[in-house]
Write a protein that holds these residues in place. Structure first.
Motif, PDB file in Angstrom:
ATOM      1  N   PRO A 340      -5.317   1.334   7.908  1.00  0.00           N
ATOM      2  CA  PRO A 340      -5.720   1.852   6.656  1.00  0.00           C
ATOM      3  C   PRO A 340      -4.902   2.649   5.969  1.00  0.00           C
ATOM      4  O   PRO A 340      -3.387   2.590   6.246  1.00  0.00           O
ATOM      5  N   GLU A 341      -4.758   2.311   4.074  1.00  0.00           N
ATOM      6  CA  GLU A 341      -4.011   2.689   3.390  1.00  0.00           C
ATOM      7  C   GLU A 341      -3.250   3.923   4.154  1.00  0.00           C
ATOM      8  O   GLU A 341      -3.960   5.025   4.137  1.00  0.00           O
ATOM      9  N   GLY A 342      -1.964   4.312   3.850  1.00  0.00           N
ATOM     10  CA  GLY A 342      -1.422   5.711   4.166  1.00  0.00           C
ATOM     11  C   GLY A 342      -0.314   5.647   3.344  1.00  0.00           C
ATOM     12  O   GLY A 342       0.185   4.938   3.146  1.00  0.00           O
ATOM     13  N   LEU A 348       7.319   1.714   2.945  1.00  0.00           N
ATOM     14  CA  LEU A 348       7.426   0.794   2.378  1.00  0.00           C
ATOM     15  C   LEU A 348       7.620  -0.069   0.435  1.00  0.00           C
ATOM     16  O   LEU A 348       8.515  -1.191   0.681  1.00  0.00           O
ATOM     17  N   GLN A 349       6.554   1.176   0.528  1.00  0.00           N
ATOM     18  CA  GLN A 349       5.687   0.064  -1.261  1.00  0.00           C
ATOM     19  C   GLN A 349       7.613   1.124  -1.936  1.00  0.00           C
ATOM     20  O   GLN A 349       8.008   0.126  -3.209  1.00  0.00           O
ATOM     21  N   THR A 350       8.403   2.255  -1.695  1.00  0.00           N
ATOM     22  CA  THR A 350       9.519   2.001  -2.185  1.00  0.00           C
ATOM     23  C   THR A 350      10.824   1.848  -1.996  1.00  0.00           C
ATOM     24  O   THR A 350      11.356   1.767  -3.098  1.00  0.00           O
ATOM     25  N   VAL A 351      10.417   0.781  -0.683  1.00  0.00           N
ATOM     26  CA  VAL A 351      11.716  -0.606  -1.099  1.00  0.00           C
ATOM     27  C   VAL A 351      11.654  -1.304  -1.927  1.00  0.00           C
ATOM     28  O   VAL A 351      12.389  -2.027  -2.157  1.00  0.00           O
ATOM     29  N   VAL A 352      10.242  -1.703  -1.398  1.00  0.00           N
ATOM     30  CA  VAL A 352      10.248  -2.736  -2.595  1.00  0.00           C
ATOM     31  C   VAL A 352      10.040  -2.392  -3.948  1.00  0.00           C
ATOM     32  O   VAL A 352      10.599  -3.399  -4.929  1.00  0.00           O
ATOM     33  N   VAL A 367       2.474  -5.155  -6.744  1.00  0.00           N
ATOM     34  CA  VAL A 367       3.260  -5.898  -5.246  1.00  0.00           C
ATOM     35  C   VAL A 367       3.006  -4.483  -4.443  1.00  0.00           C
ATOM     36  O   VAL A 367       2.841  -3.594  -4.821  1.00  0.00           O
ATOM     37  N   ARG A 368       1.406  -4.815  -3.456  1.00  0.00           N
ATOM     38  CA  ARG A 368       1.117  -3.710  -1.965  1.00  0.00           C
ATOM     39  C   ARG A 368       2.012  -4.103  -1.087  1.00  0.00           C
ATOM     40  O   ARG A 368       2.259  -5.424  -0.954  1.00  0.00           O
ATOM     41  N   THR A 369       2.055  -2.723  -0.225  1.00  0.00           N
ATOM     42  CA  THR A 369       2.464  -3.292   1.090  1.00  0.00           C
ATOM     43  C   THR A 369       1.635  -2.886   2.229  1.00  0.00           C
ATOM     44  O   THR A 369       0.937  -1.553   1.767  1.00  0.00           O
ATOM     45  N   ARG A 370       1.459  -3.749   3.299  1.00  0.00           N
ATOM     46  CA  ARG A 370       0.561  -2.708   4.114  1.00  0.00           C
ATOM     47  C   ARG A 370       1.248  -3.143   5.554  1.00  0.00           C
ATOM     48  O   ARG A 370       1.588  -3.494   5.905  1.00  0.00           O
ATOM     49  N   VAL A 371       0.689  -2.184   6.989  1.00  0.00           N
ATOM     50  CA  VAL A 371       0.885  -2.007   8.169  1.00  0.00           C
ATOM     51  C   VAL A 371       0.040  -2.908   9.228  1.00  0.00           C
ATOM     52  O   VAL A 371      -0.694  -2.311   9.528  1.00  0.00           O
ATOM     53  N   MET A 372       0.484  -3.433   9.621  1.00  0.00           N
ATOM     54  CA  MET A 372      -0.218  -4.570  10.979  1.00  0.00           C
ATOM     55  C   MET A 372       0.142  -3.958  12.049  1.00  0.00           C
ATOM     56  O   MET A 372       0.819  -3.462  12.465  1.00  0.00           O
ATOM     57  N   ILE A 386       2.402  -7.456   0.866  1.00  0.00           N
ATOM     58  CA  ILE A 386       3.116  -7.652   1.816  1.00  0.00           C
ATOM     59  C   ILE A 386       2.547  -6.644   2.873  1.00  0.00           C
ATOM     60  O   ILE A 386       2.655  -5.920   3.209  1.00  0.00           O
ATOM     61  N   ILE A 387       2.417  -7.702   4.660  1.00  0.00           N
ATOM     62  CA  ILE A 387       2.465  -7.571   5.683  1.00  0.00           C
ATOM     63  C   ILE A 387       3.429  -7.079   6.804  1.00  0.00           C
ATOM     64  O   ILE A 387       3.828  -8.030   6.894  1.00  0.00           O
TER      65      ILE A 387
END
Length: 594
Positions: A340-342, A348-352, A367-372, A386-387
């Motif tokens: 889930p979003e957290g 990760l979003q800060t780096v992007v 642009v969004r980022t998520r963790v697999m 981005i995953i």
């Protein structure tokens, strides 16, 4: 089928699932510290919030046990209550296993690896549904002499016997309990017992040690094996840990297994280390069940915003792509593969954002980022999302390496490569969880990979990470060197592999070639971390956060263990009323701070 026959099957599967370190943890030992954050400048991740409460809890106000016999009786009662609680749960079970060989300089190192992912039904009729095709050659090797007597399938019976001491007969009639001592596991005081099967209790009974917390008398750790073993089969050792993620219960979360002796004169034919992670106990398949009852309509309200206007053809195209992106992200999360979003996403979003701002990138959609949640090292992008896999985040040594990984996927987005919109049709989401990898795929053609690499190099050159890519290059060099023995870890299931058809690194090669020489004897050169070095996973609600522990000094080349499996030693703590249900820290060897 009799108990010992079930255990024969279990013995053949224990190796696939993972579990246990034979040495006993020292009294009052605290959890081993872990690597530093990817960047101390980035916001710290906070523990996830509790999502659900169990249907039943231990009896409130029960008198404390006054004898060791009462402690044993209470623990048996709580173990059966845990089985009852979890019988309708179907968590995901992931096992990553590395076969080992001796190296004179680095000690035992991987020579090949195997990966398994499936969903486990923890009811009385145990079943398993695999997400991946089966590694039949490895399975056949584990069946031994029972291949002709039993049809071998990779089912979770072995897992069941490792998450519980004994699924069917954990009682005084089948076991003897001997008090050992009291011991702290993290913040939790435990009463420790050695458990041995009674004479004629049957084959495949638990033999080892259990740790019982001293408030509700739940078992929080199991360490041992099963005995006696039938002829021509094996029972592997296990170290099984539980976390207090819901009130009154400690949920099976981690299992470590290790076999093999490389001392002089040892004749062990099988040597491996394996980690098993269990998560997705409380997956939310749907939204609020009473959602319709909460809708109220005000027919006098009119939308006069610009968004109320009809969409232009270009706007319609972008909305269609956004719908496809949202469908995929939601389906991956429902399948238990996406966290889930957290707060890790925010890091990760800060780096992007740093890459975008310094390159003056202005996209029509953010642009969004998520963790697999899986271990194999992979990245992919779905629309503008981005995953990145948990395993890849685990092993990255620093922020510059993270920027390198994210820059490649950001380049695909900037170049407009993610235009596939077939998943906007919702019927394409109607498949079983275990067939996710057969229905989804986000790989790019070689030409797009090449152009994305070139664009990523430009993004990095103009970014604040341009002078921080030395370690990123060392990461790729270490990965390139280890790639022949880590094919399972480097097999991407949804995106493109980091390696090419020849097993060599094929992504951002100029970053690798410009890095210094890889030197394992240089103790301050940390090219990659072991698995589990960065991310903590809450097995109940699937939330993730970064570790926040102090570094540990590296004293020899053997301490580095890049991309390797290490034991679990979570620092246990109790879930207090109203407190976050964050996962306990999982300790691994850490990199020295720079």
């Amino acid at each position: 089928m009799s108990t010992w026959k079930w255990m024969i099957t279990a013995s053949l599967l224990v190796s696939l699932s993972a579990a246990a370190q034979e040495k006993t943890m020292q009294a009052s030992a605290a959890a081993q510290p872990e690597p530093p954050q990817i960047s101390q400048m980035l916001p710290a991740a906070q523990a996830p919030q509790l999502q659900a409460a169990p249907p039943t809890q231990p009896q409130q106000g029960a008198a404390p046990a006054t004898t060791m016999d009462q402690v044993v009786d209470r623990s048996i009662e709580r173990e059966h209550a845990l089985m009852e609680l979890l019988k309708n749960r179907t968590p995901l079970v992931e096992t990553y296993l590395q076969n080992l060989k001796p190296d004179p300089q680095l000690g035992p190192v991987p020579k090949e690896d195997h990966y398994f992912l499936g969903r486990m039904d923890m009811g009385e009729t145990v079943d398993r549904r695999d997400y991946l095709s089966k590694d039949t050659s490895f399975q056949n090797r584990l069946t031994g002499g029972f291949g002709k007597l039993f049809k071998f399938e990779y089912k979770p019976m072995g897992f069941s016997w490792m998450v519980f001491a004994d699924r069917e007969d954990f009682d005084r009639a089948h076991y003897d309990f001997k008090y050992v001592h009291r011991e702290f596991l993290g913040d939790v005081r435990c009463i420790v017992f050695d458990v041995t099967p009674k004479k004629d209790a049957g084959k495949g009974r638990f033999l080892g040690r259990i740790w019982i917390e001293d408030q509700d008398y739940n078992i929080v750790r199991l360490n041992g094996t099963y005995a006696p073993r039938p002829r021509n089969s094996y029972f592997f050792h296990m170290d099984s840990w539980r976390l207090n993620l819901i009130p009154g219960y400690w949920v099976p979360s981690y299992i470590y297994s290790e076999e093999g002796d490389f001392s002089y004169g040892a004749k062990d034919k099988m040597a491996f280390k394996a980690q098993t992670r269990i998560w997705g106990y409380d997956l939310k398949k749907n939204g609020k069940s009473d959602e319709l009852t909460q809708i109220s309509v005000e027919d006098t309200v009119k939308d006069v915003s610009a968004a109320a206007a009809d969409a232009s053809p270009l706007q319609a195209q972008r909305e269609w792509q956004q719908q496809a992106e949202d469908n995929v992200v939601e389906r991956l999360q429902n399948a238990g593969l996406l966290a889930p979003e957290g707060d890790v996403d925010k890091i990760l979003q800060t780096v992007v954002n740093n890459l975008q701002i310094t390159n003056n990138i202005d996209l029509p959609r953010p642009v969004r980022t998520r963790v697999m949640l899986t271990s194999p090292l992979e990245t992919f992008s779905v629309g503008n999302t981005i995953i990145v896999s948990r395993g890849l985040i685990d092993t990255l040594p620093d922020e510059g390496s993270l920027a390198m990984v994210l820059s490649h996927e950001l380049a695909h987005i900037v170049l407009g490569h993610n235009l596939g919109s077939k998943f906007a049709f919702t019927d394409r989401m109607l498949f079983s969880d275990e067939s996710t990898y057969q229905n989804f795929g986000f790989r790019h053609v070689p030409e797009e990979e090449t152009t994305a690499d070139k664009k990523a190099l430009d993004l990095l050159k103009n970014s604040p990470y341009n002078q921080k890519l030395e370690t990123a290059g060392l990461f790729l060099k270490e990965l390139n060197e280890r790639a022949p023995t880590l094919s399972a870890l480097l097999t991407a299931h949804l995106g493109n592999n980091l390696t090419d058809d020849k097993g060599q690194i094929g992504r951002l090669v100029p970053v690798m070639t410009s890095a210094p020489a890889l030197d394992p004897n240089k103790l301050d050169q940390i090219a990659a971390l072991p698995l589990g070095g960065r991310v903590k996973l809450n097995p109940w609600n699937d939330q993730v956060e970064l570790t926040k522990t102090a570094p540990v000094a590296i004293t020899s080349a053997r301490d580095k263990m890049p991309f390797e499996v290490t034991p679990f030693f979570p620092r246990l703590n109790r879930l207090t009323s109203g407190a976050p249900a964050g996962p306990a820290t999982t300790a691994t060897n850490a990199a020295p701070s720079n």
